[in-house]
Motif scaffolding. Structure first.
Motif: not given
Length: 153
Positions: A113-129
Motif C-alpha cells: 500500500x506504499x509507494x517506494x522509489x526503486x532501482x533494479x538489483x541487477x543493474x543490467x535490467x530494465x523493468x517495465x511498469x
C-alpha cells in the motif's frame, strides 16, 4: 518423629505445591522443575523407600529436569516469530512496478500500500511498469528489486 515418617509423602506433596505456586510468581521454570523432583520424592515415599532414597531420587529428578527439560521449555516459551519492523518487513515481499525502473532511472513500485522509489538489483535490467517484482534489499528510501519469473500462456 513417627508422624513425620508416616506422612512423608504428604510433606513431599506440600513441597511440590508450594514450589508450583512460587513458580507462578517467578516464571523462570526452575521452581517447577524442583516441584517435579518433589513429586518423584512423594512417589518414592508412597513406595516406602527410606528418607535418604527419597531425597536422592528427588534431587536426581530435579537436576535431570533442569538439565534436560528446562532448556527446551525455555526456548519454546521465550522464542517466537521474529518481529520485523519498519522497512525491513518489506524485504522478500512482492510489489507492482508503477513506473519503469532501470539502472539510470529510478522508478516507482507499490508495496504493502506504499509507494517506494526503486532501482533494479541487477543493474543490467530494465523493468517495465505493470511487472511484479520481489524486493531484495532496501537502502534508505530506495528498494532494490528483481523481476518475478512468470509463466507465459
Amino acid at each position: 518423629m513417627d508422624w513425620i515418617g508416616d506422612h512423608l509423602w504428604e510433606a513431599w506433596l506440600g513441597l511440590a505445591i508450594v514450589l508450583g505456586v512460587a513458580e507462578m510468581f517467578s516464571l523462570d521454570l526452575i521452581l517447577i522443575m524442583l516441584a517435579a523432583g518433589a513429586v518423584v520424592g512423594m512417589l518414592a515415599a508412597l513406595l516406602g523407600l527410606p528418607l535418604i532414597a527419597q531425597a536422592l531420587l528427588a534431587l536426581g529428578a530435579s537436576v535431570a529436569m533442569i538439565a534436560l527439560v528446562r532448556p527446551a521449555f525455555a526456548k519454546r516459551l521465550h522464542g517466537g516469530p521474529e518481529l520485523a519492523l519498519g522497512h525491513g518487513k518489506l524485504v522478500g515481499t512482492q510489489a507492482l512496478v508503477t513506473e519503469d525502473i532501470s539502472a539510470l532511472t529510478t522508478g516507482r513500485i507499490k508495496a504493502a500500500g506504499e509507494t517506494w522509489s526503486a532501482l533494479p538489483y541487477d543493474e543490467t535490467l530494465t523493468i517495465t511498469a505493470g511487472e511484479t517484482v520481489e524486493i531484495l534489499q532496501i537502502k534508505g528510501a530506495t528498494a532494490y528489486v528483481h523481476p518475478v519469473a512468470r509463466l507465459e500462456p
